[in-house]
Design an enzyme around this catalytic site. Sequence first.
Site, PDB file in Angstrom:
ATOM      1  N   GLY A  53     -11.090   9.266   1.658  1.00  0.00           N
ATOM      2  CA  GLY A  53      -9.982   8.549   1.048  1.00  0.00           C
ATOM      3  C   GLY A  53      -9.752   7.173   1.643  1.00  0.00           C
ATOM      4  O   GLY A  53     -10.298   6.814   2.692  1.00  0.00           O
ATOM      5  N   TYR A  76      -3.041   3.157  -5.550  1.00  0.00           N
ATOM      6  CA  TYR A  76      -3.376   4.461  -4.974  1.00  0.00           C
ATOM      7  C   TYR A  76      -2.993   5.581  -5.938  1.00  0.00           C
ATOM      8  O   TYR A  76      -3.787   6.501  -6.200  1.00  0.00           O
ATOM      9  CB  TYR A  76      -2.650   4.639  -3.640  1.00  0.00           C
ATOM     10  CG  TYR A  76      -2.952   5.937  -2.936  1.00  0.00           C
ATOM     11  CD1 TYR A  76      -4.113   6.094  -2.187  1.00  0.00           C
ATOM     12  CD2 TYR A  76      -2.059   7.008  -3.003  1.00  0.00           C
ATOM     13  CE1 TYR A  76      -4.387   7.275  -1.525  1.00  0.00           C
ATOM     14  CE2 TYR A  76      -2.324   8.202  -2.349  1.00  0.00           C
ATOM     15  CZ  TYR A  76      -3.494   8.330  -1.607  1.00  0.00           C
ATOM     16  OH  TYR A  76      -3.762   9.518  -0.959  1.00  0.00           O
TER      17      TYR A  76
END
Length: 230
Positions: A76, A139
Amino acid sequence: MSPVALVTGAASGIGAAIAGALAEGGWTVAGLDLHPAAAVSHSVVADVSDSAQVADAVASVQRDVGPVEALVTAAGHYAQSAVSDITAEAWQRMLRVHLGGLRNCAHAVLPGMRQRRSGRIVSIASELGIAGGDSEAHYAAAKGAVIGFVRSLAAEVAADGVRVNAVAPGPTDTPLLDADSPWRAPEYLATLPSRRLCRPDEIARTVSFLLDEGDFCVGEVLSPNSGAVI
């Protein structure tokens, strides 16, 4: 021989916790990360956003360790920014790592899974992909796209014996959250029914459930989030 699980982002944070939990649960764990992963049987350094690197990494794992029976995409990248301040490069990087990384890894392991008519894929999304968040549009958009990809792929490959699901954690106590992150602020924690952040081991147990016991889970999104989203 124990089944092989490939975990991306296995060098730290949630990915490392997942790798450790799966190893304890009897899986042979291979890790794919930008950095060497310590708690795995086979570590490959590669960038999940690069499809060629991912293809080579998966080929290495399957040659040296065995066929990949489970894929967990936990690699991530996180950043906060107002929409007006998100550059084109920042936008693309967020999508490349999260959505592109999932696509690249799934593309590499699916032929073998479909041929064997058996396999599990779990992608780490985020509760922000469900609910959104202030100053986290890129995000949240990337994680929301991951959820859409998971649900679509799950429908596509279920008849081939492959189960695809997602885990969408709430804010989790990992190095991705800076010490001064608003998610660590007492004022935010007080809004959570549990009054604390998720722990990486709690996310890992959720992933383990989907891999070991989630035979009837198809396109599910489990969201351990300390009550942030109910």
